[in-house]
Design a protein around this motif. Structure first.
Motif, PDB file in Angstrom:
ATOM      1  N   GLU A   1     -24.390 -11.933  -8.964  1.00  0.00           N
ATOM      2  CA  GLU A   1     -25.575 -11.899  -8.925  1.00  0.00           C
ATOM      3  C   GLU A   1     -25.997 -12.949  -7.332  1.00  0.00           C
ATOM      4  N   GLU A   2     -25.153 -13.917  -7.222  1.00  0.00           N
ATOM      5  CA  GLU A   2     -24.667 -14.122  -5.850  1.00  0.00           C
ATOM      6  C   GLU A   2     -24.560 -13.693  -4.913  1.00  0.00           C
ATOM      7  N   SER A   3     -24.361 -12.544  -4.599  1.00  0.00           N
ATOM      8  CA  SER A   3     -23.826 -12.177  -3.146  1.00  0.00           C
ATOM      9  C   SER A   3     -25.061 -10.949  -3.852  1.00  0.00           C
ATOM     10  N   GLY A   4     -26.122 -10.613  -4.565  1.00  0.00           N
ATOM     11  CA  GLY A   4     -27.077  -9.964  -4.379  1.00  0.00           C
ATOM     12  C   GLY A   4     -26.985  -8.369  -4.701  1.00  0.00           C
TER      13      GLY A   4
ATOM     14  N   THR B   1     -29.750  -7.049  -7.482  1.00  0.00           N
ATOM     15  CA  THR B   1     -30.085  -6.978  -7.401  1.00  0.00           C
ATOM     16  C   THR B   1     -30.346  -5.863  -7.017  1.00  0.00           C
ATOM     17  N   ALA B   2     -29.378  -5.359  -5.628  1.00  0.00           N
ATOM     18  CA  ALA B   2     -29.602  -3.749  -4.900  1.00  0.00           C
ATOM     19  C   ALA B   2     -29.537  -2.899  -5.853  1.00  0.00           C
TER      20      ALA B   2
ATOM     21  N   ALA C   1     -38.878  -8.616  -5.685  1.00  0.00           N
ATOM     22  CA  ALA C   1     -38.186  -7.873  -4.388  1.00  0.00           C
ATOM     23  C   ALA C   1     -38.350  -6.903  -4.142  1.00  0.00           C
TER      24      ALA C   1
ATOM     25  N   GLU D   1     -28.071  -4.111   2.146  1.00  0.00           N
ATOM     26  CA  GLU D   1     -27.956  -3.486   1.164  1.00  0.00           C
ATOM     27  C   GLU D   1     -27.445  -2.458   0.515  1.00  0.00           C
TER      28      GLU D   1
ATOM     29  N   TYR E   1     -19.474  -5.998  -2.735  1.00  0.00           N
ATOM     30  CA  TYR E   1     -20.873  -6.359  -1.675  1.00  0.00           C
ATOM     31  C   TYR E   1     -20.904  -7.147  -0.892  1.00  0.00           C
ATOM     32  N   GLY E   2     -20.609  -8.732  -1.226  1.00  0.00           N
ATOM     33  CA  GLY E   2     -20.558  -9.402  -0.215  1.00  0.00           C
ATOM     34  C   GLY E   2     -20.455  -9.115   1.297  1.00  0.00           C
TER      35      GLY E   2
ATOM     36  N   THR F   1     -23.236 -11.246   2.560  1.00  0.00           N
ATOM     37  CA  THR F   1     -24.101 -12.734   1.894  1.00  0.00           C
ATOM     38  C   THR F   1     -22.529 -13.289   1.436  1.00  0.00           C
TER      39      THR F   1
END
Length: 516
Positions: free
Chosen positions: A113-116, A119-120, A264, A272, A334-335, A340
């Motif tokens: 979640e923190e890395s995004g 959402t992506a 978003a 992303e 991902y981060g 991120t």
């Protein structure tokens, strides 16, 4: 609720609004369980003074042999009870498995979640799926999430809220959808899971009382389970689209927590997209490692005695570790790709943030664990279950009415005893032999138990994750409470129970095969 309903409300919607209003008048969940603890203590003392007890046969979970047993109400206000209250405080909490599962799952989910990445991924899912299909996809995945035991509660339910928010729908409707799918169909799946092995073993132990040569296999309910998954996917999605979403209306994020209502954009940026590619590489690498640990003969995660992988094996019993690593590895990958979350220090900070946010939930689980331990110690639930099953057994009705009555009794008891294994250890030696003598195959009895045991999970506050779902909803609406969740889940529980029971009845009447 923070909604914008323009259309006139139906009678059912007004009724559910009333349920929500009354339900939200109850105190904080911690206070509720403190009150329930007080009730259990007093009730155990009163029933214990009158010597309330019941005699029955049960399956010994260690030897799997049928044994005579007598259970009586144990008081929490006598010498032994007071000793238990005092000495078990910490052990009750330490053995409450929901806490460990939650923390393990959130280690990975926090990084993702923190890395995004979450959402992506949701935006990617929305982009490649027709809008009408999102509800069905989430319902289907939610039902299948039971393969990972309780991890579905911790991962799928909040993700469903995020997915709904991403397409401009009310996120609490997504949370309700996820909860109904994960909890309301917990005993069925398209795959064999560890729970099946225990339920089948207890069924065979009970069947041997009538016919020592009669046994069923792990896939004895497979066809009915597959049909149930597909059927319940449609039911859950239909209820969400036609009842829950219209009642909640459009989402107005003015009552959200910390900007949780911010939607978003749907398009993925270049960063992303690169992050998702890196996440895919991390996922492939993790799968390669687990293939080495599971596929070869004698692999570490296979059953050391039988060599099986699906069923009773280290791989299936520790599946939460795979879930945690999957989110941790892919989230970090991902981060790195998206820029991120690059360093190990940033990953650790993301984990700390995720666990720090669970402080209130951990305290709630501490109180809940005491209630569950005290309720179990007193035997109130067991005596009630045996009393109801004894009354049904003595009713002297036909096989199909007895099966349907059995489903109802299991559903009622599930409000008090949520553990599927514990209940089946009590019910199997009573109903499997009884119904076999009436010409009912043990596979049908086990299928009936699956139907009765699941839907009520979505409405009983004794579900260890019920309060957690309240917390998920409060992220998007501070005014959400116990009444909010109860009013949202009532339509699911009623229609899933009625329609699933109807499916079972038709299946039995047509003589369709229950499984392999």
């Amino acid at each position: 609720m923070a909604t914008a309903n323009a259309a006139p409300k139906t009678a059912m919607q007004r009724f559910l609004d009333g349920v929500e209003k009354v339900g939200n008048m109850v105190p904080h969940p911690v206070v509720i369980f403190l009150i329930l603890i007080g009730i259990v203590i007093v009730l155990s003392a009163v029933l214990g003074a009158f010597g309330a007890a019941v005699t029955y046969e049960r399956i010994n979970p260690e030897t799997h042999e049928i044994e005579a047993a007598s259970t009586q109400i144990r008081s929490l206000l006598n010498v032994d009870g007071i000793r238990f209250l005092y000495a078990s405080l910490i052990p009750n909490f330490m053995t409450f498995t929901a806490v460990g599962l939650m923390i393990a799952a959130m280690i990975g989910a926090g990084v993702a979640e923190e890395s995004g990445m979450v959402t992506a991924l949701i935006h990617k899912l929305v982009a490649v799926s027709p809008s009408w299909a999102l509800t069905y996809i989430l319902a289907f995945v939610g039902i299948l999430a039971s393969i990972a035991a309780d991890a579905g509660y911790l991962v799928l339910i909040p993700l469903a809220g995020v997915a709904y928010l991403a397409v401009g729908r009310h996120p609490v409707a997504g949370i309700a959808l996820g909860f109904a799918a994960v909890a309301g169909a917990f005993t069925v799946n398209m795959l064999i899971k560890p729970l099946d092995a225990v339920l089948v073993e207890f069924t065979n132990d009970a069947a041997h009382l009538v016919d020592p040569s009669r046994s069923i296999g792990l896939a004895s309910n497979l066809w009915f389970s597959i049909a149930s998954v597909l059927f319940l996917t449609v039911v859950v999605a239909f209820i969400t689209d036609r009842m829950i979403a219209p009642r909640l209306g459009a989402y107005v994020p003015d009552n959200a927590v910390d900007g949780a209502g911010t939607e978003a954009g749907a398009a993925l940026s270049e960063r992303e997209s690169r992050g998702l590619r890196f996440a895919l590489y991390g996922f492939i690498g993790l799968i390669a490692v687990f293939l080495l640990l599971t596929v070869p003969a004698g692999a570490p995660l296979r059953n050391p005695d039988t060599g099986e992988l699906i069923g009773n094996s280290p791989f299936m019993n520790g599946l939460i570790a795979l879930i945690m690593l999957m989110f941790l590895v892919t989230g970090w990958a991902y981060g790195i790709g998206a820029g991120t979350l690059r360093t190990l220090a940033e990953v650790i900070a993301a984990i700390e943030k995720s666990i720090k946010n669970m402080g209130g939930t951990i305290f709630l689980f501490f109180v809940l664990s005491q209630f569950v331990a005290y309720f179990t110690y007193t035997n109130i639930g067991t005596v009630m279950a045996l009393s109801l099953s004894g009354a049904l057994q003595a009713a002297n009705i036909g096989a199909l009415p007895l099966l349907l009555g059995f489903i109802v009794v299991v559903a009622i008891i599930d409000l008090l005893l949520t553990g599927a294994i514990a209940k089946w250890a009590i019910f199997a030696p009573v109903f499997v032999p009884l119904l076999m003598k009436l010409g009912v195959e043990p596979e049908a009895v086990l299928a009936a138990y699956r139907v009765g045991d699941s839907p009520m999970n979505a409405i009983t506050p004794l579900n260890a994750y019920f309060a957690l779902v309240v917390g998920f909803a409060q992220k998007y609406d501070r005014s959400a409470g116990v009444g909010t969740i109860v009013s949202l889940m009532l339509p699911y529980v009623v229609w899933m129970f009625v329609l699933w029971t109807a499916l079972f009845t038709i299946w039995k009447a047509l003589g369709l095969p229950w499984g392999l």
